[in-house]
Scaffold this active site. Structure first.
Site, PDB file in Angstrom:
ATOM      1  N   SER A   1     -79.277 -16.933  30.750  1.00  0.00           N
ATOM      2  CA  SER A   1     -78.757 -17.908  29.788  1.00  0.00           C
ATOM      3  C   SER A   1     -79.825 -18.707  29.062  1.00  0.00           C
ATOM      4  O   SER A   1     -79.500 -19.461  28.137  1.00  0.00           O
ATOM      5  CB  SER A   1     -77.782 -18.863  30.481  1.00  0.00           C
ATOM      6  OG  SER A   1     -76.549 -18.210  30.735  1.00  0.00           O
TER       7      SER A   1
ATOM      8  N   LYS B   1     -83.219 -25.333  28.969  1.00  0.00           N
ATOM      9  CA  LYS B   1     -82.109 -24.386  29.086  1.00  0.00           C
ATOM     10  C   LYS B   1     -82.335 -23.560  30.331  1.00  0.00           C
ATOM     11  O   LYS B   1     -83.403 -22.968  30.520  1.00  0.00           O
ATOM     12  CB  LYS B   1     -82.031 -23.473  27.849  1.00  0.00           C
ATOM     13  CG  LYS B   1     -80.799 -22.579  27.866  1.00  0.00           C
ATOM     14  CD  LYS B   1     -79.526 -23.390  27.676  1.00  0.00           C
ATOM     15  CE  LYS B   1     -78.302 -22.646  28.213  1.00  0.00           C
ATOM     16  NZ  LYS B   1     -78.203 -22.644  29.692  1.00  0.00           N
ATOM     17  N   THR B   2     -81.329 -23.520  31.185  1.00  0.00           N
ATOM     18  CA  THR B   2     -81.405 -22.779  32.437  1.00  0.00           C
ATOM     19  C   THR B   2     -80.789 -21.394  32.290  1.00  0.00           C
ATOM     20  O   THR B   2     -80.150 -21.077  31.289  1.00  0.00           O
ATOM     21  CB  THR B   2     -80.660 -23.537  33.550  1.00  0.00           C
ATOM     22  OG1 THR B   2     -79.290 -23.700  33.141  1.00  0.00           O
ATOM     23  CG2 THR B   2     -81.272 -24.903  33.785  1.00  0.00           C
ATOM     24  N   GLY B   3     -80.964 -20.596  33.318  1.00  0.00           N
ATOM     25  CA  GLY B   3     -80.332 -19.276  33.361  1.00  0.00           C
ATOM     26  C   GLY B   3     -80.359 -18.727  34.767  1.00  0.00           C
ATOM     27  O   GLY B   3     -81.339 -18.912  35.479  1.00  0.00           O
TER      28      GLY B   3
END
Length: 315
Positions: A77, A245-247
């Protein structure tokens, strides 16, 4: 060749002084390391016990890079950040307001994928402003909102071409969230070098990618990110500004986490910023351990750039 010493050869006083001097010099070597060398050695100590491939990139306020394992790795993501940039780029070029209504019909509302937006809509779908879709995708990492935005941008290929026009060749986007969820291995498709993500965040902050109004608006979404509070955020004092922004991926049948990621920027007390990306790939560890690695690197970077230590028990 210099003097040779053995147990049968007496050491004369001048030689003894030389030996002592050499021993003292060796003992002082770690103290003579530069702060950068100490920081890099600290990263290496964090990574050494990891049963995973961990890609690290840090871009300093002066533009100097530090990296480890800087090679293409699955983004998951994290790719929603470049998707948002491509969407806003189109909106700016074509004069499309963020208040523009975007239809989200039932054909978009896949079950079994993370989507607070879907859960807020009736079964037949609905209409949301473009800006609201971006907020869902960036701040809440909504998968369906992301795919609707990719469609708005012209498809994955259009997002990838946008990056190539910027000269960023080491971020590759060819799959939607829907495609990635068709098979676990599909979650490896969208890739980036950690350093390329740092460069993208830095250019965004420098105002190279969007007008000031859109830059500030997207910064608000990144700095309001609700996911990954145990990753980069956990390595920072609570008052420090982080945009990120993480994922994260599913696990393979063997229990391997394909990716556990966080990427973004930190605004220092003096107003300067640095960019940081940590991509944990093919990890045998549990989620808490993966997050702990990211948090430890985040803390090390902050302390390197501020020359301070805040006590929260990390190495």
């Amino acid at each position: 060749d210099g003097p040779h010493f053995s147990f049968t050869q007496p050491i004369h006083p001048p030689d003894m002084k030389r030996v002592i001097a050499l021993l003292l010099l060796a003992a002082m070597l770690p103290a003579c390391e530069t702060p950068r060398e100490q920081f890099e050695r600290r990263i290496d100590r964090i990574l050494e016990p990891c049963e995973a491939t961990v890609g690290v990139a840090v871009l300093a306020p002066d533009g100097s890079p530090i990296s480890r394992n800087d090679r293409p790795m699955p983004m998951l993501s994290v790719f929603k950040f470049p998707v948002a940039l491509a969407v806003l780029d189109r909106a700016v070029r074509e004069g499309i307001p963020l208040s523009t209504p975007v239809a989200v019909g039932p054909e978009w509302l896949d079950s079994g994928t993370y989507s607070p937006m879907r859960d807020s809509l009736p079964p037949q779908g609905g209409t949301l402003p473009l800006g609201r879709l971006l907020a869902y995708a960036v701040s809440q990492s909504d998968n369906i909102a992301c795919d609707r935005l990719i469609d708005f941008a012209g498809g994955p290929g259009a997002v990838d071409r946008y990056l190539k026009r910027l000269g960023i060749t080491e971020i590759r986007i060819t799959a939607t969230e829907r495609t990635m969820h068709l098979a676990t291995e599909n979650q490896r498709i969208n890739t980036a070098r950690p350093s390329a993500l740092c460069s993208l965040f830095d250019r965004f902050l420098q105002g190279e990618l969007l007008p000031q109004r859109e830059t500030d608006w997207l910064r608000g979404l990144l700095e309001g990110c609700a996911t990954g509070q145990n990753k980069l955020r956990a390595g920072l004092p609570p008052e420090v500004c982080l945009g990120h922004k993480t994922g994260s991926s599913d696990r393979t049948p063997e229990g391997i986490r394909i990716a556990d990621n966080d990427a973004g920027y930190v605004v220092l007390p003096d107003g300067q910023h640095y960019c940081i990306t940590v991509l944990v790939t093919d990890s045998h560890h549990d989620d808490a351990r993966n997050a702990g690695v990211i948090a430890a690197i985040s803390e090390a970077a902050y302390e390197y750039f501020t020359n301070t230590r805040h006590k929260n028990g990390r190495p």
